[in-house]
Design a protein around this motif. Structure first.
Motif, PDB file in Angstrom:
ATOM      1  N   LYS A 158      72.798 100.178  -7.209  1.00 15.08           N
ATOM      2  CA  LYS A 158      73.065 101.194  -8.227  1.00 15.08           C
ATOM      3  C   LYS A 158      74.312 102.022  -7.912  1.00 15.08           C
ATOM      4  N   GLY A 159      75.015 101.637  -6.844  1.00 17.31           N
ATOM      5  CA  GLY A 159      76.255 102.346  -6.499  1.00 17.31           C
ATOM      6  C   GLY A 159      76.018 103.771  -6.048  1.00 17.31           C
ATOM      7  N   LYS A 160      74.875 104.009  -5.375  1.00 19.40           N
ATOM      8  CA  LYS A 160      74.553 105.370  -4.952  1.00 19.40           C
ATOM      9  C   LYS A 160      74.915 105.649  -3.497  1.00 19.40           C
ATOM     10  N   LEU A 161      75.445 104.648  -2.801  1.00 16.66           N
ATOM     11  CA  LEU A 161      75.788 104.871  -1.395  1.00 16.66           C
ATOM     12  C   LEU A 161      77.246 104.506  -1.137  1.00 16.66           C
ATOM     13  N   SER A 162      77.948 105.392  -0.447  1.00 14.04           N
ATOM     14  CA  SER A 162      79.281 105.034   0.026  1.00 14.04           C
ATOM     15  C   SER A 162      79.130 104.496   1.440  1.00 14.04           C
ATOM     16  N   ILE A 163      79.598 103.287   1.651  1.00 15.38           N
ATOM     17  CA  ILE A 163      79.471 102.698   2.983  1.00 15.38           C
ATOM     18  C   ILE A 163      80.406 103.408   3.969  1.00 15.38           C
ATOM     19  N   LEU A 164      81.606 103.708   3.512  1.00 16.37           N
ATOM     20  CA  LEU A 164      82.580 104.338   4.409  1.00 16.37           C
ATOM     21  C   LEU A 164      82.437 105.857   4.395  1.00 16.37           C
TER      22      LEU A 164
ATOM     23  N   ASN B 230      65.009 112.407  -7.155  1.00 18.60           N
ATOM     24  CA  ASN B 230      63.565 112.440  -6.910  1.00 18.60           C
ATOM     25  C   ASN B 230      62.776 111.938  -8.116  1.00 18.60           C
ATOM     26  N   LEU B 231      63.172 112.364  -9.308  1.00 20.15           N
ATOM     27  CA  LEU B 231      62.430 111.969 -10.515  1.00 20.15           C
ATOM     28  C   LEU B 231      62.656 110.508 -10.875  1.00 20.15           C
ATOM     29  N   ASP B 232      63.836 110.009 -10.596  1.00 11.80           N
ATOM     30  CA  ASP B 232      64.211 108.654 -11.010  1.00 11.80           C
ATOM     31  C   ASP B 232      63.876 107.624  -9.934  1.00 11.80           C
ATOM     32  N   MET B 233      64.454 107.792  -8.748  1.00 14.48           N
ATOM     33  CA  MET B 233      64.301 106.764  -7.715  1.00 14.48           C
ATOM     34  C   MET B 233      62.879 106.721  -7.158  1.00 14.48           C
ATOM     35  N   ARG B 234      62.173 107.834  -7.174  1.00 12.44           N
ATOM     36  CA  ARG B 234      60.814 107.840  -6.628  1.00 12.44           C
ATOM     37  C   ARG B 234      59.747 107.636  -7.711  1.00 12.44           C
ATOM     38  N   TYR B 246      54.668 106.008 -16.178  1.00 12.95           N
ATOM     39  CA  TYR B 246      55.540 106.946 -16.894  1.00 12.95           C
ATOM     40  C   TYR B 246      56.696 106.235 -17.604  1.00 12.95           C
ATOM     41  N   GLY B 247      57.466 105.487 -16.863  1.00  7.34           N
ATOM     42  CA  GLY B 247      58.593 104.773 -17.458  1.00  7.34           C
ATOM     43  C   GLY B 247      59.565 105.696 -18.171  1.00  7.34           C
ATOM     44  N   LEU B 248      59.823 106.870 -17.581  1.00 10.12           N
ATOM     45  CA  LEU B 248      60.707 107.854 -18.218  1.00 10.12           C
ATOM     46  C   LEU B 248      62.113 107.778 -17.632  1.00 10.12           C
ATOM     47  N   PRO B 249      63.099 107.365 -18.415  1.00  5.31           N
ATOM     48  CA  PRO B 249      64.481 107.443 -17.915  1.00  5.31           C
ATOM     49  C   PRO B 249      64.857 108.895 -17.607  1.00  5.31           C
ATOM     50  N   VAL B 250      65.632 109.073 -16.529  1.00  2.00           N
ATOM     51  CA  VAL B 250      66.018 110.423 -16.098  1.00  2.00           C
ATOM     52  C   VAL B 250      67.539 110.516 -16.128  1.00  2.00           C
ATOM     53  N   PHE B 251      68.053 111.150 -17.170  1.00  2.10           N
ATOM     54  CA  PHE B 251      69.505 111.247 -17.363  1.00  2.10           C
ATOM     55  C   PHE B 251      70.080 112.519 -16.744  1.00  2.10           C
ATOM     56  N   TYR B 252      71.374 112.498 -16.474  1.00  7.24           N
ATOM     57  CA  TYR B 252      72.130 113.749 -16.339  1.00  7.24           C
ATOM     58  C   TYR B 252      72.511 114.202 -17.742  1.00  7.24           C
ATOM     59  N   SER B 272      73.553 103.092 -13.143  1.00  4.62           N
ATOM     60  CA  SER B 272      73.105 103.668 -11.869  1.00  4.62           C
ATOM     61  C   SER B 272      71.689 104.216 -11.948  1.00  4.62           C
ATOM     62  N   LEU B 273      71.161 104.369 -13.165  1.00  7.68           N
ATOM     63  CA  LEU B 273      69.802 104.905 -13.286  1.00  7.68           C
ATOM     64  C   LEU B 273      68.796 103.842 -12.854  1.00  7.68           C
ATOM     65  N   VAL B 274      67.796 104.256 -12.089  1.00  9.46           N
ATOM     66  CA  VAL B 274      66.831 103.299 -11.554  1.00  9.46           C
ATOM     67  C   VAL B 274      65.813 102.917 -12.634  1.00  9.46           C
ATOM     68  N   VAL B 275      65.273 103.893 -13.356  1.00 12.11           N
ATOM     69  CA  VAL B 275      64.420 103.587 -14.502  1.00 12.11           C
ATOM     70  C   VAL B 275      65.367 103.228 -15.656  1.00 12.11           C
TER      71      VAL B 275
END
Lengths: 188, 284
Positions: A158-164, B230-234, B246-252, B272-275
């Motif tokens: 998901k592109g959430k980590l920078s390796i460097l 926390n809300l999305d990835m967990r 739940y299946g709730l997308p969590v946007f900015y 980049s959103l997990v859900v």
């Protein structure tokens, strides 16, 4: 049944110490427990927030500095926002965490102090957070290699980590800033 | 009004999509957000729990570098720390002197700090935003989740009503979506206990997800990288732990706004959103 408690000098010193470090206005607490009602972690804590304030007022140094609650407080500021007497319980907790560490009273099992240390060391060295480095150090020190390992592929995908690590100029200046802050804090 | 942008560390890591969508939305609205050169970490929770002067000096170092320009911030935690530093430094001459000695420059605590929500909902305004909407998000039912640090403590952040903030709701409404009222706008998600004591985060985040679902929302809109994470990835592990779905997308909020402005999902970092939000996005 009511009981009169005489505060020994040492206990009174403790109250003054916490007040000095936090400016939390602790004497104003009425024990209304509104802080505890709104606290997201009060249900799990070993000492409820309003009880913690009372213990500080009564100078119970060991009970206060050795409790688990101060390491479970999320710093959400709900207590301070809702207190009708303007007691800054969140600020008190910051001071208690620092005093707990300085006195070597940190409750067994909390990983918060270690995390904070690694976080600040990372900022001192690099200027910005470096999540991969932070988590690697934290896992090595806690020897907790298996929790959340399923998150790593997700975060990479998901592109959430920078390796460097980040590169920010001014390392010497940053080191000075950290050192001066530490010296000024110690000299207080 | 002109601004200088302080991204903060999360926007270069776990919240890169917040950064991307912020820049895309700013461009679409003609809002200039030049980055503060050489910015460093605000110190976050680790600093204020460990060292009170460091917790003021790190934000002050950045604020002094802004040379009096209004500092725009996206991350609720950075916002809170920059505001707290200003509050402490401006009201106490001794603290100002101590911090100035540490950062090597006299800083008076008066550089304005604005969260992007304040800039969009106050400085620009929902009416103006609505004029830019190309694709109204009709039918989208969103709960706005503000978390702790934007509105508390109110004497420090002066953001909005501390118990019932509405700035994000007005933006979501300007996008043509329904901002569903709910009671958990400012509940705590457990923040960085995600790393140190995950049980705290799982139970608090579970309550927020359950309430969002009970309110009839089909997504959650956030303004804080740690809340979002926390809300999305967990979410999946929380569903498993509590036997719920739940299946709730969590946007900015910038991603929701970007969609309404007609920007492409890719430009807003929606992948980049997990859900996965795409079923919901294609429905509106």
């Amino acid at each position: 049944m009511s009981k009169t408690v005489q505060l020994a000098d040492a206990a009174a010193d403790f109250v003054a110490e916490v007040e000095h470090a936090s400016a939390a206005n602790l004497a104003a607490c009425l024990q209304c427990a509104k802080c505890t009602s709104g606290c997201p972690v009060a249900a799990r804590g070993d000492v409820k927030p309003h009880v913690l304030v009372r213990l500080v007022q009564l100078g119970q140094r060991d009970a206060v500095l050795g409790c688990r609650t101060i390491w479970e407080c999320t710093s959400c500021q709900t207590c301070a926002t809702r207190c009708p007497q303007g007691v800054s319980i969140a600020a008190m907790n910051d001071a208690l965490r620092q005093m707990s560490r300085a006195a070597g009273k940190v409750v067994a099992g909390t990983r918060v102090p270690l995390f904070n240390d690694i976080f600040l060391r990372t900022v001192r060295r690099l200027g910005r957070m470096y999540e991969v480095g932070l988590m690697t150090s934290f896992k090595l020190r806690t020897r907790d290699f298996f929790s959340d390992t399923d998150k790593v592929p997700t975060m990479l995908k998901k592109g959430k980590l920078s390796i460097l690590p980040p590169r920010v100029a001014g390392k010497g200046e940053r080191k000075q800033l950290f050192d001066r802050a530490r010296r000024a804090g110690g000299a207080k | 009004m002109s601004y200088v942008f302080y991204p903060g560390c999360s926007l270069e890591g776990t919240a890169r999509d917040f950064h991307l969508s912020t820049m895309a939305v700013a461009k679409a609205l003609g809002l200039e957000l030049p980055e503060l050169p050489g910015w460093i970490c605000c110190g976050s929770t680790a600093a204020h729990q460990s060292d009170p002067l460091l917790a003021l000096a790190l934000p002050a170092k950045n604020l002094a570098a802004a040379n009096g320009e209004t500092v725009a911030v996206c991350c609720a935690a950075c916002y809170s720390r920059l505001k707290a530093a200003n509050h402490e430094i401006a009201r106490d001459a001794k603290v100002r002197r101590q911090v100035s000695d540490i950062i090597g420059a006299d800083y008076d605590g008066r550089t304005p700090v604005r969260h992007l929500l304040e800039i969009l909902a106050r400085d620009i305004g929902p009416e103006k935003i609505a004029e830019h909407v190309k694709r109204p998000l009709a039918g989208l039912r969103a709960v706005c989740y503000y978390g702790c640090l934007l509105s508390r403590p109110p004497e420090v952040t002066n953001f909005d009503d501390a118990e019932n903030p509405t700035l994000m709701d007005t933006l979501v409404a300007a996008c043509g979506a329904e901002a569903v009222d709910w009671p958990h706008k400012t509940e705590c998600c457990g923040a960085s206990y995600s790393i140190t004591d995950v049980g705290i985060v799982q139970s608090l985040t579970h309550e927020i997800l359950a309430m969002a679902k009970a309110a009839g929302a089909d997504c959650i809109v956030t303004a804080c990288p740690l809340c979002q994470l926390n809300l999305d990835m967990r979410q999946k592990e929380i569903e498993a732990k509590f036997g719920e779905s739940y299946g709730l997308p969590v946007f900015y909020f910038t991603q929701v706004l970007g969609l309404a402005l007609g920007l492409e999902p890719k430009a807003l970092g929606l992948s980049s959103l997990v859900v996965d939000p795409m079923a919901l996005v294609s429905r509106i």
